[in-house]
Write a protein that holds these residues in place. Sequence first.
Motif, PDB file in Angstrom:
ATOM      1  N   PHE A  63       0.887  -1.339  -0.045  1.00  0.00           N
ATOM      2  CA  PHE A  63      -0.136  -0.028   0.047  1.00  0.00           C
ATOM      3  C   PHE A  63       0.944   1.007  -0.081  1.00  0.00           C
ATOM      4  CE2 PHE A  63      -2.699   3.354   2.409  1.00  0.00           C
ATOM      5  CZ  PHE A  63      -3.610   3.142   1.339  1.00  0.00           C
ATOM      6  N   ASP A  64       2.182   1.168   0.754  1.00  0.00           N
ATOM      7  CA  ASP A  64       3.018   2.393   0.690  1.00  0.00           C
ATOM      8  C   ASP A  64       3.385   2.565  -0.539  1.00  0.00           C
ATOM      9  OD1 ASP A  64       2.637   2.593   3.408  1.00  0.00           O
ATOM     10  OD2 ASP A  64       3.964   0.834   3.844  1.00  0.00           O
ATOM     11  N   GLY A  65       3.686   1.579  -1.446  1.00  0.00           N
ATOM     12  CA  GLY A  65       4.313   1.526  -2.551  1.00  0.00           C
ATOM     13  C   GLY A  65       3.421   2.171  -3.763  1.00  0.00           C
ATOM     14  N   ILE A  66       2.172   2.203  -3.451  1.00  0.00           N
ATOM     15  CA  ILE A  66       1.153   2.523  -4.339  1.00  0.00           C
ATOM     16  C   ILE A  66       1.003   3.919  -4.282  1.00  0.00           C
ATOM     17  CG2 ILE A  66      -1.475   2.382  -4.758  1.00  0.00           C
ATOM     18  CD1 ILE A  66      -1.396  -0.510  -4.028  1.00  0.00           C
ATOM     19  N   LEU A  67       0.865   4.266  -2.914  1.00  0.00           N
ATOM     20  CA  LEU A  67       0.924   5.928  -2.409  1.00  0.00           C
ATOM     21  C   LEU A  67       2.144   6.578  -3.263  1.00  0.00           C
ATOM     22  CD1 LEU A  67      -0.215   5.569   1.212  1.00  0.00           C
ATOM     23  CD2 LEU A  67      -1.644   6.088  -0.939  1.00  0.00           C
ATOM     24  N   ILE A  68       3.204   5.924  -3.007  1.00  0.00           N
ATOM     25  CA  ILE A  68       4.484   6.610  -3.543  1.00  0.00           C
ATOM     26  C   ILE A  68       4.433   6.748  -4.956  1.00  0.00           C
ATOM     27  CG2 ILE A  68       6.861   6.635  -3.794  1.00  0.00           C
ATOM     28  CD1 ILE A  68       6.068   7.544  -1.226  1.00  0.00           C
ATOM     29  N   GLY A  69       3.832   5.491  -5.981  1.00  0.00           N
ATOM     30  CA  GLY A  69       3.802   5.502  -7.151  1.00  0.00           C
ATOM     31  C   GLY A  69       2.731   6.452  -7.782  1.00  0.00           C
ATOM     32  N   GLN A  70       1.693   6.732  -6.922  1.00  0.00           N
ATOM     33  CA  GLN A  70       0.736   7.750  -7.356  1.00  0.00           C
ATOM     34  C   GLN A  70       1.280   9.058  -7.467  1.00  0.00           C
ATOM     35  OE1 GLN A  70      -2.403   7.358  -8.821  1.00  0.00           O
ATOM     36  NE2 GLN A  70      -2.358   5.077  -8.753  1.00  0.00           N
ATOM     37  N   LEU A  71       1.829   9.387  -6.417  1.00  0.00           N
ATOM     38  CA  LEU A  71       2.401  10.827  -6.406  1.00  0.00           C
ATOM     39  C   LEU A  71       3.571  10.752  -7.483  1.00  0.00           C
ATOM     40  CD1 LEU A  71       3.081  13.370  -4.499  1.00  0.00           C
ATOM     41  CD2 LEU A  71       4.446  12.258  -2.915  1.00  0.00           C
ATOM     42  N   THR A  72       4.398   9.805  -7.788  1.00  0.00           N
ATOM     43  CA  THR A  72       5.282   9.931  -8.861  1.00  0.00           C
ATOM     44  C   THR A  72       4.706  10.103 -10.132  1.00  0.00           C
ATOM     45  OG1 THR A  72       6.789   8.579  -7.573  1.00  0.00           O
ATOM     46  CG2 THR A  72       7.225   8.777  -9.916  1.00  0.00           C
ATOM     47  N   THR A  73       3.634   9.582 -10.385  1.00  0.00           N
ATOM     48  CA  THR A  73       2.869   9.626 -11.764  1.00  0.00           C
ATOM     49  C   THR A  73       2.140  10.936 -11.672  1.00  0.00           C
ATOM     50  OG1 THR A  73       2.233   7.532 -11.787  1.00  0.00           O
ATOM     51  CG2 THR A  73       0.765   8.623 -12.723  1.00  0.00           C
ATOM     52  N   MET A  74       1.794  11.789 -10.496  1.00  0.00           N
ATOM     53  CA  MET A  74       1.163  13.107 -10.829  1.00  0.00           C
ATOM     54  C   MET A  74       2.131  14.074 -11.032  1.00  0.00           C
ATOM     55  SD  MET A  74      -0.508  15.142  -7.511  1.00  0.00           S
ATOM     56  CE  MET A  74      -1.368  13.759  -6.928  1.00  0.00           C
ATOM     57  N   MET A  75       3.578  13.798 -10.314  1.00  0.00           N
ATOM     58  CA  MET A  75       4.557  14.861 -10.585  1.00  0.00           C
ATOM     59  C   MET A  75       4.999  14.707 -12.268  1.00  0.00           C
ATOM     60  SD  MET A  75       6.932  14.678  -7.296  1.00  0.00           S
ATOM     61  CE  MET A  75       6.448  15.255  -5.620  1.00  0.00           C
ATOM     62  N   THR A  76       5.127  13.371 -12.684  1.00  0.00           N
ATOM     63  CA  THR A  76       5.763  13.352 -13.886  1.00  0.00           C
ATOM     64  C   THR A  76       4.515  13.759 -15.053  1.00  0.00           C
ATOM     65  OG1 THR A  76       5.037  11.234 -14.013  1.00  0.00           O
ATOM     66  CG2 THR A  76       7.143  11.508 -13.350  1.00  0.00           C
ATOM     67  N   PHE A  77       3.248  13.589 -14.678  1.00  0.00           N
ATOM     68  CA  PHE A  77       2.416  14.229 -15.535  1.00  0.00           C
ATOM     69  C   PHE A  77       2.440  15.580 -15.836  1.00  0.00           C
ATOM     70  CE2 PHE A  77      -1.998  15.875 -15.665  1.00  0.00           C
ATOM     71  CZ  PHE A  77      -2.299  15.595 -17.146  1.00  0.00           C
ATOM     72  N   PHE A  78       2.310  16.476 -14.469  1.00  0.00           N
ATOM     73  CA  PHE A  78       2.377  18.010 -14.733  1.00  0.00           C
ATOM     74  C   PHE A  78       3.675  18.356 -15.293  1.00  0.00           C
ATOM     75  CE2 PHE A  78      -0.874  17.838 -11.327  1.00  0.00           C
ATOM     76  CZ  PHE A  78      -1.743  18.664 -11.835  1.00  0.00           C
ATOM     77  N   GLY A  79       4.855  17.645 -14.912  1.00  0.00           N
ATOM     78  CA  GLY A  79       6.042  17.819 -15.476  1.00  0.00           C
ATOM     79  C   GLY A  79       6.180  18.032 -17.033  1.00  0.00           C
ATOM     80  N   SER A  80       5.698  16.861 -17.447  1.00  0.00           N
ATOM     81  CA  SER A  80       5.689  16.568 -19.153  1.00  0.00           C
ATOM     82  C   SER A  80       4.546  17.544 -19.621  1.00  0.00           C
ATOM     83  CB  SER A  80       5.478  15.092 -19.314  1.00  0.00           C
ATOM     84  OG  SER A  80       4.043  14.498 -18.774  1.00  0.00           O
ATOM     85  N   GLY A  81       3.581  17.627 -19.094  1.00  0.00           N
ATOM     86  CA  GLY A  81       2.491  18.665 -19.536  1.00  0.00           C
ATOM     87  C   GLY A  81       3.020  20.003 -19.677  1.00  0.00           C
ATOM     88  N   THR A  82       3.624  20.500 -18.652  1.00  0.00           N
ATOM     89  CA  THR A  82       4.097  21.662 -18.624  1.00  0.00           C
ATOM     90  C   THR A  82       5.326  22.173 -19.585  1.00  0.00           C
ATOM     91  OG1 THR A  82       3.662  21.926 -16.377  1.00  0.00           O
ATOM     92  CG2 THR A  82       5.063  23.559 -17.195  1.00  0.00           C
ATOM     93  N   LEU A  83       6.186  21.015 -19.995  1.00  0.00           N
ATOM     94  CA  LEU A  83       7.132  21.259 -20.737  1.00  0.00           C
ATOM     95  C   LEU A  83       6.651  21.520 -22.372  1.00  0.00           C
ATOM     96  CD1 LEU A  83      10.125  20.957 -21.223  1.00  0.00           C
ATOM     97  CD2 LEU A  83      10.069  18.258 -21.625  1.00  0.00           C
TER      98      LEU A  83
END
Length: 249
Positions: A63-83
């Motif tokens: 469950f901890d890994g899932i939460l961290i994974g969701q946070l990672t996905t959110m950051m990369t999504f915003f980063g790639s979209g902003t780029l």
Amino acid sequence: MFTSPHDFDFPHIAALAVILGCWMLYDPILAWMGRGTLNAQLHVVRLRWMRKMQDTDRENRVFDGILIGQLTTMMTFFGSGTLIVLAGLVSALAGVGGVHAAMSRLAFFPPLSLPLFTIHFAALTLIMAVSFFSFAYAIRKLGYTLAMIGGLIETGSDEPHARIMIAQTATVLTAAVKSLNNGIRGFYFAVAALFLFVSPFISIFVTLLITTVLIYRQGFSSEALAIEKYVEAMNAHEEMRVAKGEPAI
């Protein structure tokens, strides 16, 4: 020699100053109001999360890994979209003369000189660039956090060295989320910067409106009050455990 555009008057200067001022002074304004950001309040929750993750009696960490994974996905999504957005703005800025000519043919577009149009366009590009670097830094901080989580020693959370490692891991994770929030906040003020092309007075109004909405969400919305009550209940529970002689979670 640089000369100021003839139509770069006080209202346009004030509009730019209000956008940058509200953006940069957002956190100090919340601190002055005695509220603080939700991310700062949630730091104690992340601290407790790290303690629970580190405890030897925690059997399943999926469950901890899932939460961290969701946070990672959110950051990369915003980063790639902003780029992508930033790349488009930089390309348009390189040919700003053509963009200005095309916009000037629109009936609803107010008359702006090319130098002033360039200043407004550069301000919008700068805001998106800062947002992109915030997302990039957030991803880097999260990478540090993952390494720190992986290195947590398997012992009781009341062990002195374990407490230091837990506290510093939660600190870096909170810093990563703060950078993410700063990048997202830039999108709001980029919207305010768009109204520079319409009217400096409308831009000032939109900037103050956006700032008011953000402050309301951080300090007075139902979600903010729920988080505040959650943190208060968690702290009260910790104090009760300590009063009973039990180790804090």
